[in-house]
Design an enzyme around this catalytic site. Structure first.
Site: not given
Ligand code: EPU
Length: 421
Positions: A122, A397, A93, A305, A117, A23-24
């Site tokens: 996030r 999802r 998101r 995850d 969220c 998915k990701n």
């Molecule tokens: N963060 C910030 N500011 C930003 C972006 C991120 O402070 O602008 C913080 C977040 O709040 C968090 C940390 O940085 O504390 C890491 O977040 P990240 O941006 O890496 O997460 P994401 O890209 O929103 C993806 C996966 C998530 C997974 C996380 C961490 C996808 C679509 N989603 O989310 O997957 O948990 O990386 O590995 O790739 C899931 O599949 O269930 C899921 C939630």
């Protein structure tokens, strides 16, 4: 709404299961087709709610979409609407991943801010700050982020924390920027490598994807491609835990063991036998499980995850385990539900202390996010009696044919359509 009913304490899981596409990886890759006008063919795409959502977003921008699961064809020749509306973004998101590609292609974009969220705040501040550093003008108006830029300029982007989505957005945007972009403290997840592989075959110039420093030299244009999505390491890890908590033995096929190193290490520490093969992993659980000490980290550390699923593993261990969630501030939503099933878990700050072995009793439970819901299914497999998991849409999802796949390995699990209860 449908529910999933599990008759617990059934026989141990046995057999083989084929892991679906990730998915990701699929989500950013679908967004990246915006960058390459023409007919892009993606294979091994999982048939999931989130994938449908992102495909709808592409359709709104003007893409022609053909769904031939597990193949998705996206013709992005004539896009005319660089907008991601609230109605779709609020449900997922990851919709923010259209931002970089839209700005790179159109020089402008209007994307709804994602809002709250279930697993933490996030924010997307790091995505926006990076685009600003690349020369974009950003305004927030009526809940939307509006971005404008003639042509993005290469820049030095140093993330204070490795962000998966932030790294992906910058990576995509930088492929068509003028000059060189360097991302330092980049996220190193396999999904980033898959995205970079797609972009490279489209003609992008990228070095270092999968490490903490990525260099991207902008090019004038990208061409459409055919690309196969990598296997879903989190789905794979979830089945590995399912085998372990039922004392079973299963083989995962179509998996990439190198993506699961931290998960495999922790399972072995818990006393589960894990055998790695070419595109295959066999998991066997025969004896008692040892308690765990684990902290979630960015890749290659232990993935957030998989945290909820490992909590169920810890519930079967002989002694006290400690699990610390270091990525998201509110990702213990499964704990109160597991406690309702008889688990002994205490939370202090970001650490959960799990007293094993717990005797779990079936109950009606529900969770507010995808991986938490998966952990309730795993708990249901272990529990005595019947467990009903509500809010099935979370599972839809992110897990393709979960019920069918578990059934085939001997679980007694079924989906009950809402009109039947
Ligand atoms: N963060 C910030 N500011 C930003 C972006 C991120 O402070 O602008 C913080 C977040 O709040 C968090 C940390 O940085 O504390 C890491 O977040 P990240 O941006 O890496 O997460 P994401 O890209 O929103 C993806 C996966 C998530 C997974 C996380 C961490 C996808 C679509 N989603 O989310 O997957 O948990 O990386 O590995 O790739 C899931 O599949 O269930 C899921 C939630």
């Amino acid at each position: 709404m449908d529910k999933i009913v599990i008759e617990g304490a059934a026989s141990p899981l046995r057999g083989t299961v084929t892991v679906s596409g990730a998915k990701n990886a699929a989500l950013p890759i679908i967004c990246a087709t915006i960058l390459a006008p023409g007919r892009n063919v993606l294979t091994n795409v999982p048939r999931l709610g989130d994938v449908r959502t992102v495909v709808k977003l592409l359709a709104i921008t003007g893409a022609d979409v053909e769904l031939r699961w597990p193949e998705v064809v996206l013709d992005t020749t004539e896009l005319d609407n660089p907008v991601a509306p609230y109605e779709l973004v609020k449900t997922m998101r990851a919709a923010i991943l259209v931002l970089g590609p839209l700005v790179a292609r159109f020089g402008r974009a209007k994307v709804s801010l994602p809002g709250g969220c279930a697993i933490g705040a996030r924010p997307i501040n790091l995505h926006l700050r990076a685009l600003e550093a690349m020369g974009a003008q950003i305004a927030i108006r009526r809940g939307y982020v509006e971005v404008e830029c003639e042509r993005l300029q290469g820049a030095q982007i140093a993330f204070p924390v490795p962000t998966v989505g932030g790294t992906e957005n910058v990576l995509m945007a930088a492929t068509l920027a003028e000059g060189v972009t360097t991302i330092s403290n980049a996220a190193q997840e396999p999904e980033i490598e898959d995205l970079a592989a797609l972009l490279t075959s489209m003609g992008a110039k990228i070095e270092g994807a999968g490490t903490s420093v990525i260099h991207i030299e902008g090019v004038e244009s990208l061409s459409p491609v055919t690309h196969r999505i990598i296997p879903d390491r989190i789905e794979a890890g979830t089945f590995m835990v399912a085998a372990a908590v039922t004392g079973g033995e299963i083989t995962l096929q179509g998996v990439e063991p190198a993506h699961l190193t931290a998960v495999v290490e922790r399972m072995r520490e818990a006393g589960v036998e894990v055998t790695l093969g070419e595109g295959a992993i066999t998991v066997a659980s025969r004896g008692p499980l040892a308690p765990l000490e684990l902290v979630t980290e960015a890749h290659p550390g232990f993935p957030t995850d998989m945290q909820a699923q490992f909590m169920v593993l810890a519930l079967g261990a002989q002694g006290q385990s400690r699990i610390t969630e270091a990525i998201f501030e509110n990702r213990f939503m499964h704990v109160p539900e597991l406690v309702r099933m008889g688990a002994r878990i205490q939370i202090a700050g970001r650490t959960a202390t799990i007293q094993g072995p717990s005797t779990l009793e079936g109950a009606t439970v529900m969770a507010t996010d995808l991986r938490a819901s998966a952990s309730l299914i795993l708990a249901g497999l272990r529990a005595r009696g019947t467990t009903e998991v509500l809010r099935v849409y979370h599972l839809d999802r992110g897990y393709e044919n979960l019920v069918e796949k578990l059934n085939k390995m001997g679980a007694r699990i079924r989906r009950v359509p809402s009109e039947l209860y």
